[in-house]
Design a protein around this motif. Structure first.
Motif, PDB file in Angstrom:
ATOM      1  N   LEU A   7       0.825  -1.307  -0.120  1.00 49.30           N
ATOM      2  CA  LEU A   7      -0.023   0.073   0.127  1.00 49.30           C
ATOM      3  C   LEU A   7       0.903   1.182  -0.072  1.00 49.30           C
ATOM      4  O   LEU A   7       1.635   1.611   0.940  1.00 49.30           O
ATOM      5  N   PRO A   8       0.793   2.032  -1.064  1.00 54.87           N
ATOM      6  CA  PRO A   8       1.726   3.014  -1.142  1.00 54.87           C
ATOM      7  C   PRO A   8       1.125   4.295  -0.141  1.00 54.87           C
ATOM      8  O   PRO A   8       0.161   4.423   0.444  1.00 54.87           O
ATOM      9  N   LEU A  12       2.441  12.751   3.731  1.00 58.87           N
ATOM     10  CA  LEU A  12       3.294  12.754   4.792  1.00 58.87           C
ATOM     11  C   LEU A  12       2.626  12.232   6.201  1.00 58.87           C
ATOM     12  O   LEU A  12       3.049  11.635   6.802  1.00 58.87           O
ATOM     13  N   THR A  13       1.406  12.593   6.210  1.00 57.02           N
ATOM     14  CA  THR A  13       0.441  12.120   7.361  1.00 57.02           C
ATOM     15  C   THR A  13      -0.472  10.790   7.218  1.00 57.02           C
ATOM     16  O   THR A  13      -0.980  10.453   8.068  1.00 57.02           O
ATOM     17  N   MET A  14      -0.100  10.045   5.784  1.00 56.20           N
ATOM     18  CA  MET A  14      -0.926   9.088   5.723  1.00 56.20           C
ATOM     19  C   MET A  14      -0.429   7.808   6.342  1.00 56.20           C
ATOM     20  O   MET A  14       0.668   7.542   6.484  1.00 56.20           O
ATOM     21  N   GLU A  38      -8.739   0.536  -6.221  1.00 63.23           N
ATOM     22  CA  GLU A  38      -9.006   1.879  -5.630  1.00 63.23           C
ATOM     23  C   GLU A  38      -8.781   1.999  -4.120  1.00 63.23           C
ATOM     24  O   GLU A  38      -9.316   0.919  -3.516  1.00 63.23           O
ATOM     25  N   ILE A  39      -8.155   2.893  -3.450  1.00 64.01           N
ATOM     26  CA  ILE A  39      -7.994   3.347  -2.254  1.00 64.01           C
ATOM     27  C   ILE A  39      -8.456   4.633  -1.713  1.00 64.01           C
ATOM     28  O   ILE A  39      -8.526   5.431  -2.685  1.00 64.01           O
ATOM     29  N   GLU A  40      -8.975   4.782  -0.509  1.00 67.75           N
ATOM     30  CA  GLU A  40      -9.423   5.978   0.188  1.00 67.75           C
ATOM     31  C   GLU A  40      -8.500   6.189   1.134  1.00 67.75           C
ATOM     32  O   GLU A  40      -8.505   5.390   2.092  1.00 67.75           O
ATOM     33  N   THR A  41      -8.174   7.428   1.364  1.00 67.78           N
ATOM     34  CA  THR A  41      -7.477   8.038   2.551  1.00 67.78           C
ATOM     35  C   THR A  41      -8.381   9.041   2.974  1.00 67.78           C
ATOM     36  O   THR A  41      -9.323   9.173   2.619  1.00 67.78           O
ATOM     37  N   GLU A  42      -7.795   9.974   3.972  1.00 67.34           N
ATOM     38  CA  GLU A  42      -8.635  10.953   4.736  1.00 67.34           C
ATOM     39  C   GLU A  42      -8.987  12.129   3.732  1.00 67.34           C
ATOM     40  O   GLU A  42      -9.906  12.563   3.628  1.00 67.34           O
ATOM     41  N   LYS A  43      -8.029  12.130   2.575  1.00 59.85           N
ATOM     42  CA  LYS A  43      -8.147  13.149   2.004  1.00 59.85           C
ATOM     43  C   LYS A  43      -8.444  12.939   0.372  1.00 59.85           C
ATOM     44  O   LYS A  43      -9.046  13.775  -0.487  1.00 59.85           O
ATOM     45  N   ILE A  44      -8.225  11.740  -0.082  1.00 60.08           N
ATOM     46  CA  ILE A  44      -8.426  11.408  -1.685  1.00 60.08           C
ATOM     47  C   ILE A  44      -8.849   9.898  -1.691  1.00 60.08           C
ATOM     48  O   ILE A  44      -8.740   8.972  -0.865  1.00 60.08           O
ATOM     49  N   ALA A  65     -11.675  -3.103   3.506  1.00 57.35           N
ATOM     50  CA  ALA A  65     -10.822  -3.416   4.753  1.00 57.35           C
ATOM     51  C   ALA A  65      -9.912  -2.203   4.830  1.00 57.35           C
ATOM     52  O   ALA A  65      -9.532  -1.563   3.679  1.00 57.35           O
ATOM     53  N   THR A  66      -9.255  -2.148   5.839  1.00 56.91           N
ATOM     54  CA  THR A  66      -8.239  -0.898   6.234  1.00 56.91           C
ATOM     55  C   THR A  66      -6.891  -1.618   6.212  1.00 56.91           C
ATOM     56  O   THR A  66      -6.636  -2.507   7.070  1.00 56.91           O
ATOM     57  N   ALA A  67      -6.018  -1.051   5.535  1.00 52.94           N
ATOM     58  CA  ALA A  67      -4.657  -1.534   5.553  1.00 52.94           C
ATOM     59  C   ALA A  67      -3.774  -0.323   6.041  1.00 52.94           C
ATOM     60  O   ALA A  67      -3.698   0.582   5.549  1.00 52.94           O
ATOM     61  N   PRO A  68      -2.533  -0.983   6.770  1.00 60.46           N
ATOM     62  CA  PRO A  68      -1.510   0.242   6.937  1.00 60.46           C
ATOM     63  C   PRO A  68      -0.510   0.572   5.874  1.00 60.46           C
ATOM     64  O   PRO A  68      -0.474  -0.391   4.805  1.00 60.46           O
ATOM     65  N   VAL A  69      -0.135   1.605   5.923  1.00 59.57           N
ATOM     66  CA  VAL A  69       0.892   2.169   4.819  1.00 59.57           C
ATOM     67  C   VAL A  69       1.981   1.023   4.884  1.00 59.57           C
ATOM     68  O   VAL A  69       2.299   0.595   5.956  1.00 59.57           O
ATOM     69  N   SER A  70       2.478   0.517   3.496  1.00 59.87           N
ATOM     70  CA  SER A  70       3.294  -0.378   3.263  1.00 59.87           C
ATOM     71  C   SER A  70       3.335  -1.741   3.646  1.00 59.87           C
ATOM     72  O   SER A  70       4.031  -2.729   3.567  1.00 59.87           O
ATOM     73  N   ALA A  71       2.034  -2.144   3.805  1.00 57.59           N
ATOM     74  CA  ALA A  71       1.576  -3.448   4.277  1.00 57.59           C
ATOM     75  C   ALA A  71       1.409  -4.221   2.757  1.00 57.59           C
ATOM     76  O   ALA A  71       1.138  -3.539   1.871  1.00 57.59           O
TER      77      ALA A  71
END
Length: 79
Positions: A7-8, A12-14, A38-44, A65-71
């Motif tokens: 997961l990219p 900076l705060t993702m 397709e992924i969704e973050t707080e902003k995009i 599902a929610t995955a941590p960055v770099s998983a």
């Protein structure tokens, strides 16, 4: 040997991303640069591209599902 797709991080705060939709399923062929999910973050909300061409062998997180960055979120067997 399968390539691990992670997961990219898009800012900076993702810290994590929500997997909205897989555009390919296990067993599908994919080309490097082709949208895979397709992924969704707080902003995009955005599409994430496959890093290599090959066959999707494993999707490690289901839609919603929610995955941590770099998983590691998928495995692709290069062709």
């Amino acid at each position: 040997m399968a390539v691990e797709m992670t997961l990219p991080k898009f800012g900076l705060t993702m810290q994590e991303g929500n997997i909205v939709r897989w555009l390919k399923k296990e067993g599908d062929k994919v080309t490097a640069g082709e949208a895979l999910l397709e992924i969704e973050t707080e902003k995009i909300t955005c599409e994430v591209e496959a890093p290599v061409s090959g066959t999707v062998t494993k999707l490690l997180f289901p839609e919603g599902a929610t995955a941590p960055v770099s998983a590691v979120i998928a495995l692709i067997e290069p062709s």
